[in-house]
Design an enzyme around this catalytic site. Sequence first.
Site, PDB file in Angstrom:
ATOM      1  N   LYS A   1     -27.933  29.159  16.074  1.00  0.00           N
ATOM      2  CA  LYS A   1     -29.247  28.725  16.201  1.00  0.00           C
ATOM      3  C   LYS A   1     -30.336  29.095  15.260  1.00  0.00           C
ATOM      4  O   LYS A   1     -30.759  30.125  15.389  1.00  0.00           O
ATOM      5  CB  LYS A   1     -29.697  28.937  17.800  1.00  0.00           C
ATOM      6  CG  LYS A   1     -31.043  27.947  18.063  1.00  0.00           C
ATOM      7  CD  LYS A   1     -32.236  28.715  18.736  1.00  0.00           C
ATOM      8  CE  LYS A   1     -33.314  29.411  18.206  1.00  0.00           C
ATOM      9  NZ  LYS A   1     -34.246  28.674  17.302  1.00  0.00           N
TER      10      LYS A   1
ATOM     11  N   GLU B   1     -30.649  43.045  15.604  1.00  0.00           N
ATOM     12  CA  GLU B   1     -31.556  43.479  14.368  1.00  0.00           C
ATOM     13  C   GLU B   1     -32.937  43.242  14.509  1.00  0.00           C
ATOM     14  O   GLU B   1     -33.269  41.992  14.281  1.00  0.00           O
ATOM     15  CB  GLU B   1     -30.858  42.867  13.040  1.00  0.00           C
ATOM     16  CG  GLU B   1     -29.413  42.859  12.695  1.00  0.00           C
ATOM     17  CD  GLU B   1     -29.137  44.306  12.640  1.00  0.00           C
ATOM     18  OE1 GLU B   1     -29.947  45.303  12.239  1.00  0.00           O
ATOM     19  OE2 GLU B   1     -27.987  44.884  12.785  1.00  0.00           O
TER      20      GLU B   1
ATOM     21  N   CYS C   1     -38.169  42.773   7.482  1.00  0.00           N
ATOM     22  CA  CYS C   1     -38.272  43.722   8.563  1.00  0.00           C
ATOM     23  C   CYS C   1     -37.943  45.173   7.961  1.00  0.00           C
ATOM     24  O   CYS C   1     -38.415  46.012   8.845  1.00  0.00           O
ATOM     25  CB  CYS C   1     -36.844  43.395   9.286  1.00  0.00           C
ATOM     26  SG  CYS C   1     -35.235  43.134   8.416  1.00  0.00           S
TER      27      CYS C   1
ATOM     28  N   GLU D   1     -45.465  46.078  13.700  1.00  0.00           N
ATOM     29  CA  GLU D   1     -44.814  45.605  12.751  1.00  0.00           C
ATOM     30  C   GLU D   1     -45.809  44.093  12.375  1.00  0.00           C
ATOM     31  O   GLU D   1     -46.138  43.333  13.222  1.00  0.00           O
ATOM     32  CB  GLU D   1     -43.525  45.052  13.057  1.00  0.00           C
ATOM     33  CG  GLU D   1     -42.861  43.954  11.904  1.00  0.00           C
ATOM     34  CD  GLU D   1     -41.659  43.871  12.239  1.00  0.00           C
ATOM     35  OE1 GLU D   1     -41.235  43.330  13.469  1.00  0.00           O
ATOM     36  OE2 GLU D   1     -40.504  44.032  11.452  1.00  0.00           O
TER      37      GLU D   1
HETATM   38  P1  NDP Z   1     -38.881  35.701  17.222  1.00  0.00           P
HETATM   39  O1  NDP Z   1     -38.013  37.141  17.620  1.00  0.00           O
HETATM   40  O2  NDP Z   1     -39.303  35.054  18.563  1.00  0.00           O
HETATM   41  O3  NDP Z   1     -37.616  34.707  16.742  1.00  0.00           O
HETATM   42  C1  NDP Z   1     -36.374  35.104  16.331  1.00  0.00           C
HETATM   43  C2  NDP Z   1     -35.286  33.724  16.804  1.00  0.00           C
HETATM   44  O4  NDP Z   1     -35.386  34.127  18.150  1.00  0.00           O
HETATM   45  C3  NDP Z   1     -35.731  32.600  16.328  1.00  0.00           C
HETATM   46  O5  NDP Z   1     -34.608  31.570  16.361  1.00  0.00           O
HETATM   47  C4  NDP Z   1     -36.311  32.141  17.591  1.00  0.00           C
HETATM   48  O6  NDP Z   1     -36.350  30.675  17.814  1.00  0.00           O
HETATM   49  C5  NDP Z   1     -35.498  32.614  18.729  1.00  0.00           C
HETATM   50  N1  NDP Z   1     -36.279  32.864  20.152  1.00  0.00           N
HETATM   51  C6  NDP Z   1     -37.437  32.845  20.416  1.00  0.00           C
HETATM   52  N2  NDP Z   1     -37.634  32.880  21.776  1.00  0.00           N
HETATM   53  C7  NDP Z   1     -36.129  33.118  22.394  1.00  0.00           C
HETATM   54  C8  NDP Z   1     -35.655  33.465  23.603  1.00  0.00           C
HETATM   55  N3  NDP Z   1     -36.256  33.372  24.612  1.00  0.00           N
HETATM   56  N4  NDP Z   1     -34.357  33.294  23.844  1.00  0.00           N
HETATM   57  C9  NDP Z   1     -33.649  33.246  22.581  1.00  0.00           C
HETATM   58  N5  NDP Z   1     -33.965  33.151  21.364  1.00  0.00           N
HETATM   59  C10 NDP Z   1     -35.351  33.099  21.158  1.00  0.00           C
HETATM   60  O7  NDP Z   1     -39.751  35.912  16.158  1.00  0.00           O
HETATM   61  P2  NDP Z   1     -40.964  34.910  15.842  1.00  0.00           P
HETATM   62  O8  NDP Z   1     -40.651  33.730  15.142  1.00  0.00           O
HETATM   63  O9  NDP Z   1     -41.812  34.827  17.254  1.00  0.00           O
HETATM   64  O10 NDP Z   1     -42.014  36.058  14.981  1.00  0.00           O
HETATM   65  C11 NDP Z   1     -42.879  36.863  15.635  1.00  0.00           C
HETATM   66  C12 NDP Z   1     -42.868  38.183  15.116  1.00  0.00           C
HETATM   67  O11 NDP Z   1     -41.700  38.633  15.199  1.00  0.00           O
HETATM   68  C13 NDP Z   1     -43.214  38.219  13.714  1.00  0.00           C
HETATM   69  O12 NDP Z   1     -44.535  38.615  13.480  1.00  0.00           O
HETATM   70  C14 NDP Z   1     -42.816  39.667  13.254  1.00  0.00           C
HETATM   71  O13 NDP Z   1     -43.366  40.666  13.450  1.00  0.00           O
HETATM   72  C15 NDP Z   1     -41.402  39.509  14.016  1.00  0.00           C
HETATM   73  N6  NDP Z   1     -40.197  39.169  13.388  1.00  0.00           N
HETATM   74  C16 NDP Z   1     -39.330  40.138  12.944  1.00  0.00           C
HETATM   75  C17 NDP Z   1     -38.192  39.855  12.193  1.00  0.00           C
HETATM   76  C18 NDP Z   1     -37.465  40.802  11.753  1.00  0.00           C
HETATM   77  O14 NDP Z   1     -36.344  40.513  10.812  1.00  0.00           O
HETATM   78  N7  NDP Z   1     -37.362  42.067  11.900  1.00  0.00           N
HETATM   79  C19 NDP Z   1     -37.868  38.312  11.986  1.00  0.00           C
HETATM   80  C20 NDP Z   1     -38.807  37.354  12.529  1.00  0.00           C
HETATM   81  C21 NDP Z   1     -39.734  37.963  13.123  1.00  0.00           C
HETATM   82  P3  NDP Z   1     -37.517  29.769  17.298  1.00  0.00           P
HETATM   83  O15 NDP Z   1     -38.186  30.538  16.142  1.00  0.00           O
HETATM   84  O16 NDP Z   1     -36.486  28.602  16.475  1.00  0.00           O
HETATM   85  O17 NDP Z   1     -38.165  29.057  18.336  1.00  0.00           O
END
Ligand code: NDP
Length: 464
Positions: free
Chosen positions: A169, A244, A278, A372
């Site tokens: 996903k 991660e 990240c 972050e």
């Molecule tokens: P998320 O952690 O929410 O998203 C990462 C993945 O998890 C996406 O595929 C998302 O789906 C999915 N997801 C969301 N909610 C759930 C759930 N309840 N169960 C399972 N999977 C889920 O990141 P965000 O896009 O909301 O970003 C918010 C913040 O997170 C950023 O501002 C940043 O600080 C941090 N972040 C950190 C990352 C890293 O690599 N360390 C990467 C991305 C974000 P979908 O997006 O399709 O709804």
Amino acid sequence: MNRDSLYLGGRWVSANSGATIAVENPATEEIIAHVPAGNAEDVERAVTAATAAFDDWSRTPMAERGAILGKLHEALASRADEIARTVGLELGTPLKVAKAVQAGLPLAVLRGYADLAANPAAEETIGHSLIAREPVGVVGAITPWNYPLHQVVAKVAAALAAGCTVVLKPSELTPLVAYLLLDAADEAGLPDGVLNLVTGTGAEVGAAIAGHPGVDMVSFTGSTATGRAVSHAAADRIARVSLELGGKSANIILADADLTKAVKVGVGNAFLNSGQTCTAWTRMLVHRDLYDSAVSLAADAAAGYTTGDPFDAGTRMGPLVSAAQRERVQGFISRASARMVAGDSGVPRKGYFVAPTVFADVDPGSELAQEEIFGPVLSIIPFDDDEDAVRIANNSRYGLAGGVWGTPDRALAVARRLRTGAVDVNGASFNPVAPFGGYKQSGIGRELGVHGLAEFQQTKAIQR
Ligand code: NDP
């Protein structure tokens, strides 16, 4: 560029509901595509397909799996330009960076896993025990938007090499590039059901994968908050989880560092991909003797970042991924009480841009230094001696990465004391086959190379 299907059991099929998700170009705010909004029933179909494929795939000799991954690499490599363009459109990464990193890195990782599997290591023996490495089973891979193909390939290539089957996903914000991987898988003749794609939201599809009894392992990359939720969902059935998560990495510039280089590389690292990385070195820790010079060098470097159209050759920084992300980042900037030495300058009116921003005299305990931010915001903090630098660097709930600059032995001694999964000394480059992952709330487990492969394996002792 509409992508109207899911990929289940080796076929492009319609999603259970007719609902779709709009994909936006963050540089123009235009809708560029729609993808299916999958649901729990689609996840059920995907897990069924992955379960059915597992027996054959797991018993296919590893070297044969390696040969198939080699074909997958070939098919994906022929799409390298399209990958860079797609990530430029759905994420806003400037084209030059998109080619090198968003396309180049996953291709290198996939090639690495194809080679690793094609030449399997001899099985270990301990006394009269044969130590067999076996695939974990069906893997649910949930990935974010910031390196949308790399984060997928880091999981999928390792899982497939190990003999697992996968339900993927991708992020709802950047689902398009994942379709290129599935196109390549289809072309390469990956056996049916070995890799399945369900697009949709995290709340619906992600949660259904994390909580599915047929998913033996959930491999997640994203925020620490969502990682925690995924972990809770998997805990009920004691499924393996690899996470991660976020970071707040320190770039330590010791008194005997090459200051100009350390600041230039440090700013580049913090601003890569508009700071949506990240491992970004978002805290620059500088010895007091070098501090004032470092602040002015960093401010000058930030001012040199041209922000704008990712497809313009002169652009060094694109937009943030979404309106919500820009709002989040601007919130951190407006609440900051430190001294702003770069930022607040003109950015395009259309698109989710934030000016490259540098704060000096940042309190190491403040929100700016602890959270972050995931945008182009660098915090500079002075320190008194090596001991003080290590203390400030480790004063974080995260522990993903970091940098140290100074004479090699001294920098290495400091690097060893950082509570993080990776440290680069004097700007040494990223190694795509070295283990990647975090200490503390930056995650559990490692990706990439042989360590990443082991995440997807069970260990069995057979006494003879
Ligand atoms: P998320 O952690 O929410 O998203 C990462 C993945 O998890 C996406 O595929 C998302 O789906 C999915 N997801 C969301 N909610 C759930 C759930 N309840 N169960 C399972 N999977 C889920 O990141 P965000 O896009 O909301 O970003 C918010 C913040 O997170 C950023 O501002 C940043 O600080 C941090 N972040 C950190 C990352 C890293 O690599 N360390 C990467 C991305 C974000 P979908 O997006 O399709 O709804």
